[in-house]
Write a protein that holds these residues in place. Sequence first.
Motif, PDB file in Angstrom:
ATOM      1  N   ARG A  67     -64.818  60.164  21.593  1.00  0.00           N
ATOM      2  CA  ARG A  67     -66.053  60.833  22.019  1.00  0.00           C
ATOM      3  C   ARG A  67     -67.218  60.295  21.195  1.00  0.00           C
ATOM      4  O   ARG A  67     -67.063  59.927  20.031  1.00  0.00           O
ATOM      5  CB  ARG A  67     -65.944  62.365  21.884  1.00  0.00           C
ATOM      6  CG  ARG A  67     -65.630  62.845  20.489  1.00  0.00           C
ATOM      7  CD  ARG A  67     -65.164  64.292  20.508  1.00  0.00           C
ATOM      8  NE  ARG A  67     -64.957  64.849  19.180  1.00  0.00           N
ATOM      9  CZ  ARG A  67     -63.852  64.708  18.481  1.00  0.00           C
ATOM     10  NH1 ARG A  67     -62.844  64.004  18.968  1.00  0.00           N
ATOM     11  NH2 ARG A  67     -63.736  65.266  17.281  1.00  0.00           N
ATOM     12  N   GLN A  83     -72.760  71.785  30.283  1.00  0.00           N
ATOM     13  CA  GLN A  83     -71.533  71.010  30.501  1.00  0.00           C
ATOM     14  C   GLN A  83     -71.510  70.475  31.927  1.00  0.00           C
ATOM     15  O   GLN A  83     -71.882  71.175  32.871  1.00  0.00           O
ATOM     16  CB  GLN A  83     -70.290  71.869  30.257  1.00  0.00           C
ATOM     17  CG  GLN A  83     -68.980  71.112  30.419  1.00  0.00           C
ATOM     18  CD  GLN A  83     -67.772  71.929  29.967  1.00  0.00           C
ATOM     19  OE1 GLN A  83     -67.862  72.728  29.044  1.00  0.00           O
ATOM     20  NE2 GLN A  83     -66.651  71.745  30.616  1.00  0.00           N
ATOM     21  N   LYS A  84     -71.061  69.226  32.049  1.00  0.00           N
ATOM     22  CA  LYS A  84     -70.918  68.602  33.359  1.00  0.00           C
ATOM     23  C   LYS A  84     -69.882  67.493  33.269  1.00  0.00           C
ATOM     24  O   LYS A  84     -69.843  66.758  32.284  1.00  0.00           O
ATOM     25  CB  LYS A  84     -72.257  68.039  33.855  1.00  0.00           C
ATOM     26  CG  LYS A  84     -72.224  67.613  35.314  1.00  0.00           C
ATOM     27  CD  LYS A  84     -73.607  67.218  35.815  1.00  0.00           C
ATOM     28  CE  LYS A  84     -73.572  66.834  37.280  1.00  0.00           C
ATOM     29  NZ  LYS A  84     -74.914  66.448  37.795  1.00  0.00           N
ATOM     30  N   GLU A  85     -69.044  67.383  34.312  1.00  0.00           N
ATOM     31  CA  GLU A  85     -67.972  66.394  34.338  1.00  0.00           C
ATOM     32  C   GLU A  85     -68.326  65.237  35.261  1.00  0.00           C
ATOM     33  O   GLU A  85     -69.056  65.411  36.247  1.00  0.00           O
ATOM     34  CB  GLU A  85     -66.663  67.048  34.795  1.00  0.00           C
ATOM     35  CG  GLU A  85     -66.149  68.105  33.833  1.00  0.00           C
ATOM     36  CD  GLU A  85     -64.819  68.688  34.270  1.00  0.00           C
ATOM     37  OE1 GLU A  85     -64.346  68.292  35.369  1.00  0.00           O
ATOM     38  OE2 GLU A  85     -64.255  69.508  33.528  1.00  0.00           O
ATOM     39  N   TYR A  86     -67.781  64.057  34.924  1.00  0.00           N
ATOM     40  CA  TYR A  86     -68.033  62.831  35.673  1.00  0.00           C
ATOM     41  C   TYR A  86     -66.723  62.072  35.823  1.00  0.00           C
ATOM     42  O   TYR A  86     -65.706  62.407  35.202  1.00  0.00           O
ATOM     43  CB  TYR A  86     -69.074  61.954  34.964  1.00  0.00           C
ATOM     44  CG  TYR A  86     -70.399  62.634  34.719  1.00  0.00           C
ATOM     45  CD1 TYR A  86     -71.412  62.575  35.669  1.00  0.00           C
ATOM     46  CD2 TYR A  86     -70.628  63.338  33.539  1.00  0.00           C
ATOM     47  CE1 TYR A  86     -72.632  63.197  35.449  1.00  0.00           C
ATOM     48  CE2 TYR A  86     -71.840  63.968  33.318  1.00  0.00           C
ATOM     49  CZ  TYR A  86     -72.836  63.897  34.273  1.00  0.00           C
ATOM     50  OH  TYR A  86     -74.039  64.524  34.055  1.00  0.00           O
ATOM     51  N   SER A  87     -66.735  61.033  36.665  1.00  0.00           N
ATOM     52  CA  SER A  87     -65.593  60.138  36.844  1.00  0.00           C
ATOM     53  C   SER A  87     -65.994  58.747  36.375  1.00  0.00           C
ATOM     54  O   SER A  87     -66.988  58.192  36.825  1.00  0.00           O
ATOM     55  CB  SER A  87     -65.163  60.095  38.316  1.00  0.00           C
ATOM     56  OG  SER A  87     -66.212  59.630  39.137  1.00  0.00           O
ATOM     57  N   GLN A  91     -66.355  60.901  30.882  1.00  0.00           N
ATOM     58  CA  GLN A  91     -65.766  61.893  31.775  1.00  0.00           C
ATOM     59  C   GLN A  91     -66.456  63.253  31.708  1.00  0.00           C
ATOM     60  O   GLN A  91     -66.387  64.023  32.667  1.00  0.00           O
ATOM     61  CB  GLN A  91     -64.277  62.060  31.450  1.00  0.00           C
ATOM     62  CG  GLN A  91     -63.458  60.810  31.719  1.00  0.00           C
ATOM     63  CD  GLN A  91     -61.985  61.023  31.494  1.00  0.00           C
ATOM     64  OE1 GLN A  91     -61.564  61.964  30.811  1.00  0.00           O
ATOM     65  NE2 GLN A  91     -61.166  60.163  32.066  1.00  0.00           N
ATOM     66  N   ARG A  92     -67.115  63.564  30.584  1.00  0.00           N
ATOM     67  CA  ARG A  92     -67.737  64.888  30.456  1.00  0.00           C
ATOM     68  C   ARG A  92     -68.808  64.845  29.375  1.00  0.00           C
ATOM     69  O   ARG A  92     -68.703  64.096  28.407  1.00  0.00           O
ATOM     70  CB  ARG A  92     -66.672  65.938  30.103  1.00  0.00           C
ATOM     71  CG  ARG A  92     -67.192  67.358  30.008  1.00  0.00           C
ATOM     72  CD  ARG A  92     -66.047  68.339  29.807  1.00  0.00           C
ATOM     73  NE  ARG A  92     -65.220  67.969  28.667  1.00  0.00           N
ATOM     74  CZ  ARG A  92     -64.137  68.645  28.278  1.00  0.00           C
ATOM     75  NH1 ARG A  92     -63.744  69.681  28.971  1.00  0.00           N
ATOM     76  NH2 ARG A  92     -63.447  68.249  27.227  1.00  0.00           N
ATOM     77  N   ILE A  93     -69.861  65.663  29.578  1.00  0.00           N
ATOM     78  CA  ILE A  93     -70.929  65.835  28.594  1.00  0.00           C
ATOM     79  C   ILE A  93     -71.022  67.317  28.254  1.00  0.00           C
ATOM     80  O   ILE A  93     -71.139  68.166  29.156  1.00  0.00           O
ATOM     81  CB  ILE A  93     -72.268  65.301  29.125  1.00  0.00           C
ATOM     82  CG1 ILE A  93     -72.195  63.779  29.320  1.00  0.00           C
ATOM     83  CG2 ILE A  93     -73.398  65.657  28.172  1.00  0.00           C
ATOM     84  CD1 ILE A  93     -73.474  63.164  29.845  1.00  0.00           C
ATOM     85  N   ARG A  94     -70.958  67.606  26.947  1.00  0.00           N
ATOM     86  CA  ARG A  94     -71.036  68.991  26.466  1.00  0.00           C
ATOM     87  C   ARG A  94     -72.201  69.125  25.496  1.00  0.00           C
ATOM     88  O   ARG A  94     -72.411  68.264  24.639  1.00  0.00           O
ATOM     89  CB  ARG A  94     -69.726  69.377  25.765  1.00  0.00           C
ATOM     90  CG  ARG A  94     -68.515  69.355  26.680  1.00  0.00           C
ATOM     91  CD  ARG A  94     -67.237  69.700  25.943  1.00  0.00           C
ATOM     92  NE  ARG A  94     -66.776  68.612  25.089  1.00  0.00           N
ATOM     93  CZ  ARG A  94     -66.642  68.699  23.773  1.00  0.00           C
ATOM     94  NH1 ARG A  94     -66.975  69.818  23.144  1.00  0.00           N
ATOM     95  NH2 ARG A  94     -66.187  67.671  23.061  1.00  0.00           N
ATOM     96  N   ASP A 108     -67.606  62.926  26.079  1.00  0.00           N
ATOM     97  CA  ASP A 108     -66.166  62.709  26.059  1.00  0.00           C
ATOM     98  C   ASP A 108     -65.833  61.451  26.857  1.00  0.00           C
ATOM     99  O   ASP A 108     -66.195  61.343  28.041  1.00  0.00           O
ATOM    100  CB  ASP A 108     -65.431  63.913  26.647  1.00  0.00           C
ATOM    101  CG  ASP A 108     -65.600  65.152  25.782  1.00  0.00           C
ATOM    102  OD1 ASP A 108     -65.653  65.000  24.552  1.00  0.00           O
ATOM    103  OD2 ASP A 108     -65.688  66.266  26.336  1.00  0.00           O
TER     104      ASP A 108
END
Length: 224
Positions: A67, A83-87, A91-94, A108
């Motif tokens: 990370r 928080q939001k997830e991606y591909s 993969q994710r931002i917190r 992440d």
Amino acid sequence: MKNRTNQILPSIGVSLFGLITLTPNISIAQTVAQLNGWEFNPKAQQLEINLSATATPKYFYLPQPPRLVLDLPNTKLGKVLTQKEYSGAIQRIRISQLNENITRIVLDLAPETQFQPNQVQLQPLSRQKPTRWVLKPHISYSPANSLLLTPSTTLPPSTNLTTNSQQPLITVPPLNSQNPPPIINSPLPSAMLTTPLGNNNISPSNPKEIPIIEFGQPLPSQKF
């Protein structure tokens, strides 16, 4: 009179300087920034943040799990998405309020990413007013390698056909064929012709050897 005034003014200046230096509770007030918004572009792998006041972010990398962490000093968390997830590689931002003075943004990364900490670009959009910053890490992502290492748990469909053993399996020849193929795998026996018992040398030219008996007539006597 002028001499007295000239003597009083230096003494007042010295006393005020001593009061400021000897009192630790008195300090120059710092402007607290606030994170007003952020936006991430997955294709460009670029994060842009918008602050209400000037602040200089700092980043560092943590390997397990992988990370990228971005700390915003002297910054409060505003009303933003946390928080939001991606591909993809990220993969994710917190986002959270780490403590009273630091807002932390965590990116992440996927396990298959190859990250170089010295290739991260962090710079403001404007040097005169550094309130908008852009973070762009250089990450190489190869998800095809993970597919080779992960065994497939999906079984292919079965191609075996179940047949009833009590019914014969007969192959039907195709229609409209001048030379149909022979029947294969047929359990039916071939036709067998039975021959009559007795003399096989009987010919139709000698009718005496085959007596004809009408209905109701007595049987002829046998001659030895």
